[in-house]
Design an enzyme around this catalytic site. Structure first.
Site, PDB file in Angstrom:
ATOM      1  N   HIS A 158      20.252   8.745 -26.474  1.00  0.00           N
ATOM      2  CA  HIS A 158      18.876   8.502 -28.142  1.00  0.00           C
ATOM      3  C   HIS A 158      17.638   7.100 -27.465  1.00  0.00           C
ATOM      4  O   HIS A 158      17.858   6.646 -26.064  1.00  0.00           O
ATOM      5  CB  HIS A 158      19.874   7.859 -29.018  1.00  0.00           C
ATOM      6  N   LYS A 162      18.891   2.407 -30.374  1.00  0.00           N
ATOM      7  CA  LYS A 162      20.040   2.456 -31.011  1.00  0.00           C
ATOM      8  C   LYS A 162      21.285   1.476 -30.898  1.00  0.00           C
ATOM      9  O   LYS A 162      21.111   1.071 -29.439  1.00  0.00           O
ATOM     10  CB  LYS A 162      20.567   4.009 -30.671  1.00  0.00           C
TER      11      LYS A 162
END
Length: 279
Positions: A158, A162
């Site tokens: 990601h 994150k």
């Protein structure tokens, strides 16, 4: 003609909040009934459309979720664990459909959410895309078909901002694999390997989390056996697919009995024996 379903959005100014608002506005049969932001935020008291840089919409950004929920039929919540737990209690009091995309929830958070689900519909999922939920179904079936001589590794990547790992989607896929093996994921998880770790435990489900750039979300489930590997993969390139899935869940939940559901229920893909993921 029936009235559109009034949908509230929490955390309106955030990246996901903005996408959820857009998804509601683009969905026939849905309308924005209200939006919230944390107390002291500079959007409080402003017209939502103007805060977003557009024309006035007549919806005022509020720091009072109870007031917003009172005029809504559903709420979309992709915030933080503490906020989500508080919203779950308020949504249950108002008998709203509470769609939860928040990840990083701990055991005590889930217990409180489960208590709220006795009074209202809660749809909670680590990922609300059709593709990922299909992947979870396939993962379960492949895990069920293959023996423990196939090691299972889940790799996710990601964007650099994150804050939790493994991702909610990775955990969902891990739960699917564990269900296929008829084991408890919490008792068979390996993650964060570093240094001299010793050999891999047989039957373990491994997790690896990568972070960098602006990656929306990539997930691989690897079944590694002697002389062969089976790799199942999903790549998301547009966060709007999560937002559209959340709106779909909010509309699906109208008229459902109180309880906790996930996107497999919404999409009609739920295996009756499957459990909701732990986080």
């Amino acid at each position: 003609m029936s009235e559109p379903v009034g949908i509230a959005v929490t955390g309106a100014s955030g990246r996901m909040g903005r996408m959820l608002i857009r998804a509601v506005e683009e969905t026939p049969g849905a309308k924005i009934s209200g939006v919230t932001e944390r107390p002291g935020h500079d959007w409080i008291g402003r017209d939502l459309g103007e805060a977003l840089g557009g024309a006035p919409t007549g919806v005022t950004v509020s720091d009072d979720p109870l007031e917003v929920f009172a005029r809504s039929q559903a709420v979309l919540d992709f915030t933080a664990p503490a906020a989500t737990v508080a919203y779950a209690e308020l949504a249950a009091q108002a008998r709203l459909v509470h769609v939860i995309g928040t990840t990083g929830l701990e055991r005590e958070d889930l217990e409180k959410i489960a208590a709220a689900a006795r009074h209202a519909v809660i749809v909670r999922a680590g990922n609300m895309s059709l593709g990922v939920n299909l992947l979870s179904v396939i993962t379960r079936r492949v895990a069920e078909a293959l023996g423990s001589e196939f090691d299972i590794e889940i790799v996710e990547m990601h964007h650099r901002h994150k804050v939790d790992a493994p991702s909610g989607t990775a955990l969902m896929l891990g739960e699917a694999a564990a269900a296929g093996r008829r084991i408890n994921l919490a008792d068979h998880t390996e993650s964060g390997r570093d240094g001299i770790t010793g050999p891999r435990a047989e039957g373990a489900i491994g997790f690896a989390a990568l972070r960098g750039g602006d990656v929306v979300g990539e997930h691989e489930v690897i079944f590694a056996g002697a002389g062969e590997r089976i790799v199942l993969k999903h790549i998301a390139t547009d966060r709007m697919l999560f937002a559209r899935g959340a709106v779909r869940a909010a509309l699906w939940g109208q008229g459902q009995p109180p309880g906790q559901f996930n996107m497999l229920d919404v999409l009609g893909l739920r295996d009756p024996g499957a459990e909701l993921p732990d986080r």
